[in-house]
Motif scaffolding. Structure first.
Motif, PDB file in Angstrom:
ATOM      1  N   GLY A 182      -2.375 -12.447  -8.333  1.00  0.00           N
ATOM      2  CA  GLY A 182      -2.247 -11.156  -7.672  1.00  0.00           C
ATOM      3  C   GLY A 182      -0.816 -10.661  -7.635  1.00  0.00           C
ATOM      4  N   MET A 183       0.131 -11.563  -7.421  1.00  0.00           N
ATOM      5  CA  MET A 183       1.534 -11.184  -7.356  1.00  0.00           C
ATOM      6  C   MET A 183       2.025 -10.589  -8.668  1.00  0.00           C
ATOM      7  SD  MET A 183       4.495 -11.082  -5.769  1.00  0.00           S
ATOM      8  CE  MET A 183       4.342 -12.142  -4.329  1.00  0.00           C
ATOM      9  N   VAL A 184       1.710 -11.240  -9.782  1.00  0.00           N
ATOM     10  CA  VAL A 184       2.135 -10.770 -11.090  1.00  0.00           C
ATOM     11  C   VAL A 184       1.521  -9.409 -11.401  1.00  0.00           C
ATOM     12  CG1 VAL A 184       1.880 -11.221 -13.567  1.00  0.00           C
ATOM     13  CG2 VAL A 184       2.606 -13.053 -12.030  1.00  0.00           C
ATOM     14  N   PHE A 185       0.261  -9.227 -11.017  1.00  0.00           N
ATOM     15  CA  PHE A 185      -0.435  -7.965 -11.272  1.00  0.00           C
ATOM     16  C   PHE A 185       0.208  -6.824 -10.495  1.00  0.00           C
ATOM     17  CE2 PHE A 185      -4.117  -5.081 -11.309  1.00  0.00           C
ATOM     18  CZ  PHE A 185      -4.559  -5.226 -12.618  1.00  0.00           C
ATOM     19  N   THR A 238     -13.991  -5.055  -9.955  1.00  0.00           N
ATOM     20  CA  THR A 238     -14.228  -6.424  -9.477  1.00  0.00           C
ATOM     21  C   THR A 238     -12.972  -7.267  -9.597  1.00  0.00           C
ATOM     22  OG1 THR A 238     -16.542  -6.266 -10.178  1.00  0.00           O
ATOM     23  CG2 THR A 238     -15.665  -8.472  -9.763  1.00  0.00           C
ATOM     24  N   LEU A 239     -12.280  -7.146 -10.732  1.00  0.00           N
ATOM     25  CA  LEU A 239     -11.033  -7.894 -10.921  1.00  0.00           C
ATOM     26  C   LEU A 239     -10.042  -7.588  -9.808  1.00  0.00           C
ATOM     27  CD1 LEU A 239      -9.030  -9.606 -12.647  1.00  0.00           C
ATOM     28  CD2 LEU A 239      -8.411  -7.467 -13.804  1.00  0.00           C
ATOM     29  N   CYS A 240      -9.844  -6.317  -9.531  1.00  0.00           N
ATOM     30  CA  CYS A 240      -8.845  -5.940  -8.520  1.00  0.00           C
ATOM     31  C   CYS A 240      -9.270  -6.368  -7.121  1.00  0.00           C
ATOM     32  CB  CYS A 240      -8.606  -4.430  -8.572  1.00  0.00           C
ATOM     33  SG  CYS A 240      -7.762  -3.901 -10.090  1.00  0.00           S
ATOM     34  N   LEU A 253       0.832  -1.201   0.000  1.00  0.00           N
ATOM     35  CA  LEU A 253       0.000   0.000   0.000  1.00  0.00           C
ATOM     36  C   LEU A 253       0.868   1.252   0.000  1.00  0.00           C
ATOM     37  CD1 LEU A 253      -3.027   0.697   0.119  1.00  0.00           C
ATOM     38  CD2 LEU A 253      -2.800   0.897   2.602  1.00  0.00           C
ATOM     39  N   VAL A 254       1.944   1.236   0.771  1.00  0.00           N
ATOM     40  CA  VAL A 254       2.881   2.363   0.757  1.00  0.00           C
ATOM     41  C   VAL A 254       3.467   2.546  -0.637  1.00  0.00           C
ATOM     42  CG1 VAL A 254       5.128   3.137   1.619  1.00  0.00           C
ATOM     43  CG2 VAL A 254       3.444   2.210   3.206  1.00  0.00           C
ATOM     44  N   THR A 273      -4.104   0.065  -5.682  1.00  0.00           N
ATOM     45  CA  THR A 273      -4.341   0.271  -4.255  1.00  0.00           C
ATOM     46  C   THR A 273      -5.530  -0.558  -3.791  1.00  0.00           C
ATOM     47  OG1 THR A 273      -3.467   2.519  -4.393  1.00  0.00           O
ATOM     48  CG2 THR A 273      -4.827   1.993  -2.478  1.00  0.00           C
ATOM     49  N   LEU A 274      -6.550  -0.670  -4.635  1.00  0.00           N
ATOM     50  CA  LEU A 274      -7.716  -1.485  -4.291  1.00  0.00           C
ATOM     51  C   LEU A 274      -7.323  -2.947  -4.095  1.00  0.00           C
ATOM     52  CD1 LEU A 274     -10.754  -1.963  -3.944  1.00  0.00           C
ATOM     53  CD2 LEU A 274     -10.933  -2.129  -6.448  1.00  0.00           C
ATOM     54  N   VAL A 275      -6.412  -3.458  -4.930  1.00  0.00           N
ATOM     55  CA  VAL A 275      -5.935  -4.839  -4.755  1.00  0.00           C
ATOM     56  C   VAL A 275      -5.347  -5.014  -3.361  1.00  0.00           C
ATOM     57  CG1 VAL A 275      -4.348  -6.611  -5.592  1.00  0.00           C
ATOM     58  CG2 VAL A 275      -5.464  -5.093  -7.223  1.00  0.00           C
ATOM     59  N   VAL A 276      -4.545  -4.040  -2.947  1.00  0.00           N
ATOM     60  CA  VAL A 276      -3.890  -4.127  -1.639  1.00  0.00           C
ATOM     61  C   VAL A 276      -4.909  -4.053  -0.512  1.00  0.00           C
ATOM     62  CG1 VAL A 276      -2.174  -3.071  -0.137  1.00  0.00           C
ATOM     63  CG2 VAL A 276      -1.788  -3.132  -2.604  1.00  0.00           C
ATOM     64  N   LEU A 277      -5.851  -3.099  -0.605  1.00  0.00           N
ATOM     65  CA  LEU A 277      -6.863  -2.954   0.443  1.00  0.00           C
ATOM     66  C   LEU A 277      -7.739  -4.199   0.532  1.00  0.00           C
ATOM     67  CD1 LEU A 277      -7.951   0.755  -0.141  1.00  0.00           C
ATOM     68  CD2 LEU A 277      -6.569  -0.140   1.746  1.00  0.00           C
ATOM     69  N   SER A 278      -8.108  -4.746  -0.620  1.00  0.00           N
ATOM     70  CA  SER A 278      -8.883  -5.985  -0.632  1.00  0.00           C
ATOM     71  C   SER A 278      -8.108  -7.119   0.022  1.00  0.00           C
ATOM     72  CB  SER A 278      -9.241  -6.350  -2.083  1.00  0.00           C
ATOM     73  OG  SER A 278      -9.850  -7.616  -2.146  1.00  0.00           O
TER      74      SER A 278
END
Length: 436
Positions: free
Chosen positions: A246-249, A330-332, A162-163, A274-279
Motif C-alpha cells: 500500500g505504501m509504494v502504491f 478490489t485491488l485498491c 486523503l487530503v 482516494t479509495l485506498v485511503v478510505l479503505s
C-alpha cells in the motif's frame, strides 16, 4: 520469590487515567503526524509533474521516495532512543521544524539535486512523528487502549493522505508546483506553534521513572535488549510484510500504474487512490477493535492481509490487457488494509518491552515496513526502465518480499508467543508478591 522485579519484566505501575485531557493532548500529537503524512505523500499525486519539472526517468523519479524512506528508516532507532531519553515534545518539535523546512524547500527547488535534498530533510522530520505519537498515547491512556490508540493514530494519519489525493492533486492542477507546495508548508508553521504552547509529555502524577544515565554502552544496551525480544523481531517482520504494497502504491507508483499501465485518466486514478485511503481508515477501526478484544487475532489478521494482497495483485498483473474496473476497485480496497495490518507489528513489540524501552522497540518495528517500501520503490523503478515500462514485471517484486516476510513471521511467531505468555505469568506473580 524475592521482592525485586526482574529487569526483563515491566514493573507494576498505575495506568494513566485517559479522559478528555488525554484526548486533547494526544490529538495534538496525532495532528503533527497528519501533517507529516500530507507532506510524505504529496509526491504521489505529483509524480508525473515532477518527472516533467526535473526532466527525469522512472529510476530517478523513484530516487525521490527512496531517499526519503532511506532517511526515514535510518532514523527510526535514533529517534526511538531520543524519545526514550528526551520525551515526546522535544522530538516532535524538532520533527515539525525539519519536515516544514523540507516542504518549503521542495516548493522552490529548480534542480533535481536540490529537490532530493529537500525530500531527505522532509524524511528526517517525518521520521520523528509516529514513534513520538505512539509514546504519547502510552503515556496518556491505559495500556488496554494501546491497540485501538495505535490504529486510530494510523487512521488519522491516513486522513492526511486523503487530503493529498482529494485536495493537493486538484490544487496542483490549478495553481502549479510552487504555490501548491509552499502553501501546504504553512500548515507546518501553525502546528509548530501549537506543539510548543500546548503539548505535554505526560499527565500530572504519571511521570515515567528517571532514565538511566546514558554512559558509553547505553545505546548498545537499549538496542540489544529490544532486539533480543522475539516480539520485537516479529513485530518488525509483520510491519515489513504488510505495509509496503500500500505504501509504494500511494507514495509514488499508484498514479503512473493506473494512468500509464491501465489507461485511466488522472481523475479516475485519483479516485482510486482516494479509495485506498478510505479503505485504510475503515479497516483500521475494525482491526483495532478486533485486536483490543481478541489478542490472538493479531497474526491471523496480518497473514490474512498478506494473502489477500498477493492474490489480488496477481489477478491484476496477470489479467490480459487492462484489468476491469471492478478488479482495480478490489485491488485498491485490499491495499487499504496494508496500513492497519502494519500497526499489528507494534502490538507484538509493545508487551515485549518495558516502558523505558518502548521508543527503541517501536523504532525497530517501524524500520521494517519502510525498508521494504524503499526496496520495492527502487526495484519497480529499475525494472520499469529495463523493460520499457512493463508494470507486470516491475510489480512482480512485491511477491518476493512478501514471501520473505511470511517465512520470518512463521519462524518467529511460536517463540514470541511463548515469551509473551511467560511475561504475562511473571507480571501476575509480581503483582501479587511485590508491594505497590
Amino acid at each position: 520469590m524475592s521482592g525485586a522485579t526482574s529487569p526483563d519484566v515491566p514493573p507494576v505501575h498505575q495506568d494513566p487515567p485517559g479522559g478528555s485531557r488525554a484526548v486533547a493532548v494526544w490529538g495534538l500529537g496525532v495532528t503533527v503526524y497528519f501533517v507529516a503524512i500530507t507532506y510524505r505523500t504529496s509526491l504521489g499525486v505529483a509524480a508525473l509533474d515532477a518527472s516533467e519539472r526535473f526532466d527525469i526517468n522512472a529510476s530517478a523519479l523513484s530516487t525521490f521516495s527512496i531517499l526519503q524512506l532511506l532517511v526515514y528508516a535510518g532514523m527510526q532507532i535514533p529517534v526511538g532512543l531520543l524519545v526514550d531519553r528526551l520525551g515526546t515534545k522535544k522530538v516532535l518539535t524538532l520533527g515539525v521544524v525539519l519536515f516544514t523546512a523540507g516542504q518549503f524547500g521542495f516548493a522552490f527547488s529548480e534542480s533535481y539535486v536540490a529537490a532530493l535534498a529537500c525530500r531527505a530533510l522532509l524524511g528526517c522530520g517525518d521520521a520523528m512523528t509516529f514513534i513520538s505519537v505512539l509514546r504519547l498515547g502510552s503515556r496518556w491512556f491505559p495500556a488496554k487502549r494501546g491497540p485501538i490508540i495505535a490504529q486510530v493514530a494510523g487512521l488519522i494519519g491516513m486522513a492526511g493522505n486523503l487530503v493529498t489525493t482529494l485536495v493537493l492533486a486538484r490544487v496542483l492542477g490549478v495553481f502549479g508546483w510552487t504555490p501548491t507546495f509552499a502553501a501546504s508548508a504553512l500548515g507546518g508553521v501553525l502546528i509548530l506553534v501549537l506543539v510548543v504552547v500546548f503539548l505535554k509529555d505526560h499527565p500530572a502524577g504519571h511521570a515515567p521513572p528517571p532514565a538511566p544515565q546514558p554512559g558509553s554502552g547505553y545505546v548498545r544496551r537499549q538496542i540489544q535488549q529490544a532486539w533480543r525480544e522475539p516480539g520485537t523481531r516479529l513485530g518488525m517482520w509483520v510491519h515489513f510484510t504488510t505495509q509496503f504494497p500500500g505504501m509504494v502504491f500511494l507514495l509514488l507508483w499508484g498514479m503512473p500504474f493506473l494512468v500509464e499501465g491501465q489507461g485511466l485518466t488522472r481523475a479516475a486514478a485519483g479516485e482510486l487512490l482516494t479509495l485506498v485511503v478510505l479503505s485504510n481508515m475503515c479497516i483500521g477501526l475494525v482491526y483495532g477493535q478486533v485486536i483490543a478484544r481478541h489478542h490472538a487475532a493479531r497474526a491471523p489478521l496480518a497473514l490474512g492481509t498478506v494473502a489477500a494482497t498477493a492474490g489480488v495483485w496477481a489477478a491484476v498483473l496477470l489479467w490480459p490487457g487492462h484489468a476491469p474496473a471492478w478488479l482495480l476497485v478490489t485491488l485498491c480496497a485490499v491495499l487499504g488494509a496494508c496500513g492497519p495490518a502494519s500497526m499489528i507489528g507494534f502490538d507484538f513489540a509493545r508487551p515485549a518491552n518495558p516502558p523505558q524501552r518502548q521508543g527503541t522497540a517501536s523504532g525497530i518495528v517501524n524500520m521494517g515496513g519502510f525498508t521494504a517500501s524503499m526496496s520495492t520503490l527502487l526495484a519497480v523503478g529499475v525494472l520499469l526502465d529495463l523493460t520499457g515500462g512493463d508494470f507486470t514485471v516491475a510489480f512482480s517484486c512485491v511477491f518476493v518480499l512478501e514471501a520473505l516476510g511470511v517465512w520470518q513471521i512463521l519462524r518467529l511467531r511460536p517463540r514470541a508467543h511463548r515469551r509473551e505468555r511467560e511475561r504475562v505469568v511473571a507480571s501476575r506473580v509480581e503483582a501479587v508478591h511485590v508491594p505497590v
